[in-house]
Design an enzyme around this catalytic site. Structure first.
Site, PDB file in Angstrom:
ATOM      1  N   GLU A  24      -6.162   8.173  15.051  1.00  0.00           N
ATOM      2  CA  GLU A  24      -5.977   9.705  16.063  1.00  0.00           C
ATOM      3  C   GLU A  24      -6.491  10.375  16.057  1.00  0.00           C
ATOM      4  O   GLU A  24      -5.515  11.428  16.526  1.00  0.00           O
ATOM      5  CB  GLU A  24      -4.196   9.142  15.770  1.00  0.00           C
ATOM      6  CG  GLU A  24      -3.609   7.905  15.977  1.00  0.00           C
ATOM      7  CD  GLU A  24      -2.543   8.153  15.719  1.00  0.00           C
ATOM      8  OE1 GLU A  24      -1.914   8.334  17.374  1.00  0.00           O
ATOM      9  OE2 GLU A  24      -1.339   7.535  15.164  1.00  0.00           O
ATOM     10  N   SER A 156      -0.639   5.200  18.394  1.00  0.00           N
ATOM     11  CA  SER A 156      -1.297   5.326  19.343  1.00  0.00           C
ATOM     12  C   SER A 156      -1.743   3.687  20.127  1.00  0.00           C
ATOM     13  O   SER A 156      -2.603   3.752  20.488  1.00  0.00           O
ATOM     14  CB  SER A 156      -2.067   5.762  19.487  1.00  0.00           C
ATOM     15  OG  SER A 156      -1.941   7.055  19.271  1.00  0.00           O
ATOM     16  N   TYR A 222      -3.942   7.120  27.206  1.00  0.00           N
ATOM     17  CA  TYR A 222      -4.927   8.610  27.425  1.00  0.00           C
ATOM     18  C   TYR A 222      -6.057   8.339  27.983  1.00  0.00           C
ATOM     19  O   TYR A 222      -6.607   9.268  28.341  1.00  0.00           O
ATOM     20  CB  TYR A 222      -5.066   8.814  25.372  1.00  0.00           C
ATOM     21  CG  TYR A 222      -4.530   8.508  25.014  1.00  0.00           C
ATOM     22  CD1 TYR A 222      -2.993   9.944  24.699  1.00  0.00           C
ATOM     23  CD2 TYR A 222      -3.645   7.923  23.635  1.00  0.00           C
ATOM     24  CE1 TYR A 222      -1.906   9.226  23.546  1.00  0.00           C
ATOM     25  CE2 TYR A 222      -2.781   7.861  23.143  1.00  0.00           C
ATOM     26  CZ  TYR A 222      -1.853   8.305  23.047  1.00  0.00           C
ATOM     27  OH  TYR A 222      -0.667   8.596  22.117  1.00  0.00           O
ATOM     28  N   ARG A 261      10.382  11.353  19.043  1.00  0.00           N
ATOM     29  CA  ARG A 261      10.052  10.154  20.531  1.00  0.00           C
ATOM     30  C   ARG A 261      10.955   8.727  20.195  1.00  0.00           C
ATOM     31  O   ARG A 261      10.202   8.525  18.824  1.00  0.00           O
ATOM     32  CB  ARG A 261       9.081  10.148  20.953  1.00  0.00           C
ATOM     33  CG  ARG A 261       8.690   9.859  22.467  1.00  0.00           C
ATOM     34  CD  ARG A 261       7.224   9.772  23.260  1.00  0.00           C
ATOM     35  NE  ARG A 261       7.165   8.353  22.943  1.00  0.00           N
ATOM     36  CZ  ARG A 261       5.740   8.222  22.094  1.00  0.00           C
ATOM     37  NH1 ARG A 261       5.201   9.597  22.203  1.00  0.00           N
ATOM     38  NH2 ARG A 261       5.663   7.180  22.050  1.00  0.00           N
ATOM     39  N   ASP A 263      10.629   5.027  21.441  1.00  0.00           N
ATOM     40  CA  ASP A 263      10.474   3.746  22.480  1.00  0.00           C
ATOM     41  C   ASP A 263      10.954   2.562  22.383  1.00  0.00           C
ATOM     42  O   ASP A 263      11.048   1.866  21.797  1.00  0.00           O
ATOM     43  CB  ASP A 263       8.911   3.654  21.971  1.00  0.00           C
ATOM     44  CG  ASP A 263       8.067   4.520  22.020  1.00  0.00           C
ATOM     45  OD1 ASP A 263       8.709   5.890  22.233  1.00  0.00           O
ATOM     46  OD2 ASP A 263       6.583   4.637  21.576  1.00  0.00           O
ATOM     47  N   GLU A 276       9.724   0.970  18.282  1.00  0.00           N
ATOM     48  CA  GLU A 276       9.648   2.264  17.142  1.00  0.00           C
ATOM     49  C   GLU A 276       9.749   3.831  16.885  1.00  0.00           C
ATOM     50  O   GLU A 276      10.430   4.280  17.684  1.00  0.00           O
ATOM     51  CB  GLU A 276       8.296   2.120  16.726  1.00  0.00           C
ATOM     52  CG  GLU A 276       7.029   2.992  17.883  1.00  0.00           C
ATOM     53  CD  GLU A 276       5.637   2.486  17.633  1.00  0.00           C
ATOM     54  OE1 GLU A 276       5.144   3.136  16.725  1.00  0.00           O
ATOM     55  OE2 GLU A 276       4.986   2.561  18.442  1.00  0.00           O
ATOM     56  N   ASN A 278       8.913   7.977  16.784  1.00  0.00           N
ATOM     57  CA  ASN A 278       7.322   8.750  16.752  1.00  0.00           C
ATOM     58  C   ASN A 278       7.689   9.900  15.979  1.00  0.00           C
ATOM     59  O   ASN A 278       8.224  10.191  16.601  1.00  0.00           O
ATOM     60  CB  ASN A 278       7.043   8.732  17.925  1.00  0.00           C
ATOM     61  CG  ASN A 278       6.079   7.146  18.138  1.00  0.00           C
ATOM     62  OD1 ASN A 278       5.231   6.648  17.709  1.00  0.00           O
ATOM     63  ND2 ASN A 278       6.581   6.331  19.110  1.00  0.00           N
ATOM     64  N   GLY A 282       2.492  13.059  21.150  1.00  0.00           N
ATOM     65  CA  GLY A 282       1.586  13.565  21.253  1.00  0.00           C
ATOM     66  C   GLY A 282       2.098  14.617  21.164  1.00  0.00           C
ATOM     67  O   GLY A 282       3.200  14.989  22.225  1.00  0.00           O
TER      68      GLY A 282
END
Length: 316
Positions: A24, A156, A222, A261, A263, A276, A278, A282
């Protein structure tokens, strides 16, 4: 004392850690440059530090007082850099060693979610040294006929694939095992995808993501200009509160702290399923955490300072 002088006094010399050598790296470079520019713009004494190009010991020799971690993936999001910084007695942003390691590991997250009665889709864990050839058809059927194949330790959406038949399953496993010796095979939840950002352990407004692609993959995140983001996400006040409680609970269960974060997927019956956690999401101006922060009334520079404030409680 001017604002810039007060910020330099409060935070000292700040190393913005980004780049690294994970899969990443490109995303980390984008996030890190955005954070660095924001911190410098408000007057912080902040500097770029790329662990792929500089020995970590230079953090000490160059006199850095704290670190803003924007390293995505392995080495930066899995507890490795957190352990090194702890050893060097340098405060850092976000989760500690344990929270980072557990948050990065999709398999461990699933096991923790299950142990704590948090909703998550059914799954199997496969290992590269074992032969599953005869089991794959039954496994695919038992998991509903459509699954997501994920390397345990990548972010990602790298190495991930949606699978609907045996040939796809075999190919997806071959790819995933290139990234990790453990692979998560998870029942695919058909429905809406949501994310909830966490700042100072409080939930920000949820975001829903819609993509015409097979799933919300690397390109959708992205590269594509067809992905739609909705913030507010359109949930009712009660549903927003329900999702926020689930997100903060999941964040706490894996030992994450500070910012991050969580999800989710939501099926047609309205049931949420945790995907998951994070711990270093980002941080470009178009990323999800800044989007949620903006909805809460925080501009990007203010958000970066709020994240930097988490370094005062990083346990160092």
């Amino acid at each position: 004392m001017t604002t810039k002088e007060s910020l330099k006094q409060k935070y000292g010399k700040v190393a913005v850690l980004f780049g690294g050598d994970s899969a990443e790296r490109e995303v980390s470079l984008n996030s890190g440059n955005a954070v660095l520019n924001a911190l410098q713009a408000v007057g912080c004494d902040a500097y770029k530090f790329d662990p792929a190009e500089q020995p970590l010991a230079e953090l000490v020799t160059q006199g850095f007082d704290r670190a803003f971690i924007v390293l995505h993936g392995r080495g930066g999001e899995d507890g490795t850099i957190q352990g090194a910084l702890t050893f060097m007695n340098i405060p850092y942003t976000g989760s500690d060693v344990l929270g980072s390691a557990l948050g990065m590991d999709k398999v461990r997250c699933k096991q923790l979610f299950q142990a704590c009665d948090l909703p998550t889709a059914d799954y199997k864990v496969l290992f590269s040294h074992e032969d599953y050839s005869d089991q794959l058809p039954d496994m695919l059927s038992a998991l509903g006929g459509t699954v997501m194949v994920k390397p345990a330790l990548e972010g990602s959406s790298i190495g991930m694939n949606k699978v609907t038949n045996l040939d796809e399953f075999i190919s997806a496993l071959a790819l995933a095992f290139q990234y990790d010796h453990r692979v998560l095979v998870e029942r695919f939840v058909e429905g809406k995808e949501f994310t909830v950002s966490i700042l100072n352990d409080q939930a920000l407004p949820s975001i829903s993501m819609v993509t015409p692609r097979t799933f919300y993959d690397y390109e959708a995140k992205y590269q594509a200009d067809t992905t739609q983001y909705h913030c507010p996400s359109g949930l009712s006040e009660s549903e927003e509160e329900r999702l926020a409680k689930l997100a903060t609970r999941a964040f706490s269960v894996v030992g994450a702290s500070g910012w991050g974060r969580v999800d989710f997927m939501q099926d047609a019956q309205g049931q949420y399923y945790l995907l998951e956690v994070n711990t270093v999401p980002g941080m470009t101006q178009k990323s999800l955490v800044p989007m949620a922060a903006k909805q809460r009334g925080l501009d990007f520079q203010t958000l970066c300072l709020a994240v930097l404030d988490t370094s005062f409680v990083s346990g160092v």
